[in-house]
Design a protein around this motif. Structure first.
Motif, PDB file in Angstrom:
ATOM      1  N   SER A 110       0.701  -1.152   0.067  1.00  0.00           N
ATOM      2  CA  SER A 110       0.039  -0.158  -0.069  1.00  0.00           C
ATOM      3  C   SER A 110       0.724   1.306   0.069  1.00  0.00           C
ATOM      4  O   SER A 110       0.341   2.301  -0.160  1.00  0.00           O
ATOM      5  N   LYS A 114       0.157   4.363  -6.529  1.00  0.00           N
ATOM      6  CA  LYS A 114      -1.099   3.670  -7.042  1.00  0.00           C
ATOM      7  C   LYS A 114      -0.915   2.926  -8.159  1.00  0.00           C
ATOM      8  O   LYS A 114      -1.579   1.716  -8.281  1.00  0.00           O
ATOM      9  N   SER A 115      -0.152   3.607  -9.434  1.00  0.00           N
ATOM     10  CA  SER A 115      -0.063   2.760 -10.508  1.00  0.00           C
ATOM     11  C   SER A 115       0.644   1.686 -10.478  1.00  0.00           C
ATOM     12  O   SER A 115       0.288   0.459 -11.087  1.00  0.00           O
ATOM     13  N   GLN A 117       0.806  -0.428  -7.555  1.00  0.00           N
ATOM     14  CA  GLN A 117      -0.129  -1.194  -7.017  1.00  0.00           C
ATOM     15  C   GLN A 117      -1.120  -1.751  -8.052  1.00  0.00           C
ATOM     16  O   GLN A 117      -1.349  -3.055  -7.769  1.00  0.00           O
ATOM     17  N   LYS A 118      -1.691  -1.121  -8.783  1.00  0.00           N
ATOM     18  CA  LYS A 118      -2.520  -1.355  -9.974  1.00  0.00           C
ATOM     19  C   LYS A 118      -1.904  -2.635 -10.694  1.00  0.00           C
ATOM     20  O   LYS A 118      -2.340  -3.684 -10.995  1.00  0.00           O
ATOM     21  N   VAL A 119      -0.741  -2.322 -11.383  1.00  0.00           N
ATOM     22  CA  VAL A 119      -0.183  -3.232 -12.409  1.00  0.00           C
ATOM     23  C   VAL A 119       0.088  -4.554 -11.660  1.00  0.00           C
ATOM     24  O   VAL A 119       0.121  -5.742 -11.904  1.00  0.00           O
ATOM     25  N   SER A 121      -1.302  -5.797  -8.687  1.00  0.00           N
ATOM     26  CA  SER A 121      -2.385  -6.597  -8.442  1.00  0.00           C
ATOM     27  C   SER A 121      -2.963  -7.479  -9.748  1.00  0.00           C
ATOM     28  O   SER A 121      -3.680  -8.605  -9.777  1.00  0.00           O
ATOM     29  N   ASP A 122      -2.821  -6.615 -11.070  1.00  0.00           N
ATOM     30  CA  ASP A 122      -3.418  -7.233 -12.142  1.00  0.00           C
ATOM     31  C   ASP A 122      -2.606  -8.578 -12.683  1.00  0.00           C
ATOM     32  O   ASP A 122      -3.146  -9.684 -12.800  1.00  0.00           O
TER      33      ASP A 122
END
Ligand code: IPE
Ligand code: IPE
Ligand code: MG
Length: 250
Positions: A110, A114-115, A117-119, A121-122
């Motif tokens: 965390s 953010k970007s 974290q997004k990739v 989790s993807d």
């Protein structure tokens, strides 16, 4: 190289290898370049190590990519590392799929942009059913923070009567670490000649064999992994027992 490969006992491959990938900065400086150049050139080593480990039948490979302490590096370097993380994960996703690699992460993700974290989790989601090897990236990872969090979570459950104090054991603690889904580390490798743990997997490496090499991370190749595994295979893991007990399979 071929001979080294032949000397490896395929029945005694470490199940979980953890690597402290160190020396990128010094590698770059040695070439008269900025530290970030070293980080960029670390990718070949990561790819080759993961491929080789997978081919040898290693089930879990955990790579220390960014520590909680690394947040205190110059902002420029931290940003470059984060951007590298994002672009690499994006670029490698098709390769992870093709090579049946399940990607996992440990650490306080965390904290990542953010970007990222997004990739992340993807990639984790898309690779979750892959089976050949579990490749875990330690990102914003610190073992002490991990243990502190585990203690907080367990304490909360004790207060809520979900866990009985008397029942707290190794397994319960394990289940509250970032590594709840990973086995203990068998072999921990650190490159660049430094001989320290730097807050990596303190609990999980309790009985790991430690291997240190002077090779700087961007230079780490297949053959260096063979050397580490050969060294590991020549050791006797006694887990507190005597050599005679081990010989007699007791
Ligand atoms: C390891 O290389 C990579 C990270 C910690 C992100 P370093 O950046 O620590 O390289 P050295 O130790 O300064 O040479
Ligand atoms: C450890 O390397 C962290 C990673 C490899 C990601 P460092 O280079 O940050 O370790 P120290 O501070 O020299 O011990
Ligand atoms: Mg370092």
């Amino acid at each position: 190289m071929e001979e080294k490969l032949r000397s490896i006992n395929l029945h005694k491959i470490p199940n979980h290898i953890a690597i402290i990938m160190d020396g990128n900065g010094r590698w770059a400086k040695g070439k008269g370049m900025q530290r970030v150049f070293g980080h960029r050139n670390a990718l070949t080593a990561i790819r080759e190590t993961a491929d080789t480990a997978s081919e040898l039948g290693v089930q879990y490979l955990t790579m220390y990519a960014f520590s909680t302490e690394n947040w205190s590096r110059p902002k420029l370097e931290v940003n470059a590392l984060m951007n590298l993380l994002i672009s690499t994960l994006k670029k490698e996703l098709p390769e992870f799929m093709r090579k049946d690699v399940r990607v996992n992460s440990i650490g306080n993700v965390s904290q990542l942009p953010k970007s990222a974290q997004k990739v992340l989790s993807d990639v984790i989601e898309k690779t979750k059913n892959n089976k050949k090897i579990t490749l875990t990236f330690a990102l914003s990872y610190g073992a002490r923070e991990e243990i502190v969090n585990a203690i907080k979570n367990i304490s909360e459950k004790v207060v809520n009567n979900e866990i009985d104090i008397e029942k707290i054991n190794d397994k319960i603690i394990n289940n509250h670490l970032y590594t709840f889904n990973l086995p203990d580390v068998d072999l921990m490798i650190r490159t660049s000649g430094e001989q320290r743990i730097s807050n990596f997997l303190l609990w999980q490496a309790a009985y790991a064999e430690l291997y240190f090499t002077d090779v700087l991370w961007p230079d780490f190749r297949k053959e260096d992994l063979f050397d580490a595994i050969l060294d590991y295979q020549n050791r006797e893991r006694r887990f507190g027992k005597t050599s005679e007990q081990i010989d007699n399979n007791e």
